[in-house]
Design an enzyme around this catalytic site. Structure first.
Site, short mmCIF file in Angstrom:
data_model
loop_
_atom_site.label_atom_id
_atom_site.label_comp_id
_atom_site.label_asym_id
_atom_site.label_seq_id
_atom_site.Cartn_x
_atom_site.Cartn_y
_atom_site.Cartn_z
CB THR A 1 2.94 4.21 4.57
OG1 THR A 1 1.79 3.65 5.23
CG2 THR A 1 2.68 5.67 4.20
CB CYS B 1 -0.98 -0.01 1.17
SG CYS B 1 -0.27 0.11 2.82
#
Length: 146
Positions: free
Chosen positions: A70, A68
């Protein structure tokens, strides 16, 4: 060469990196199982994270990969499943230690915080590094105690 199936999932932020990792997996004899997302349209990462983590938790596969923006959201999602050891890695050293000491069975990456080149090196390191066992297994057993 291996024919190990590795499910891989991402949200929209990780879509492009996921395609590159799928290519790497295929080139090394793995069988990537794309669990979404399938384009750059906005999606809810927990739905995809749960799909991949449940495959690992149910022992249907040995390991998986999630991506995703981060990596934090996917890590939180994955580690809610008993038996899943999702590790958010940011360099080759953390990838190696995640496998060697923690027997990581789910690699998590942040597509917005890693270069493509570094992300691919992390995946390769994670795939290539064996679990050391021994005292590390004792610690994993402690984690699983409830």
């Amino acid at each position: 060469m291996t024919s190990e199936i590795i499910p891989i999932g991402s949200d929209h932020a990780g879509f492009t990196l996921k395609a590159k990792i799928i290519e790497l997996l295929k080139n090394h004899g793995f069988v990537p199982q794309d669990e979404g997302c399938y384009d750059e349209s906005s999606v809810h990462y927990p739905q995809i994270g749960k799909r991949v983590a449940s495959l690992v938790a149910e022992n249907r596969v040995k390991r998986g990969i999630l991506i995703c923006g981060t990596g934090i959201g996917m890590s939180i999602t994955a580690n809610r499943f008993k038996g899943v050891r999702g590790t958010l890695c940011h360099d080759e050293s953390t990838a190696s230690m995640a496998r060697e000491h923690n027997d990581s069975n789910l690699l998590v990456l942040g597509a917005r915080v890693l270069s493509e080149d570094l992300a691919l090196k992390i995946v390769q390191t994670w795939l290539d590094t064996p679990f050391a066992g021994g005292r590390h297994q004792d610690r994993l057993n402690m984690i699983e105690e409830n």
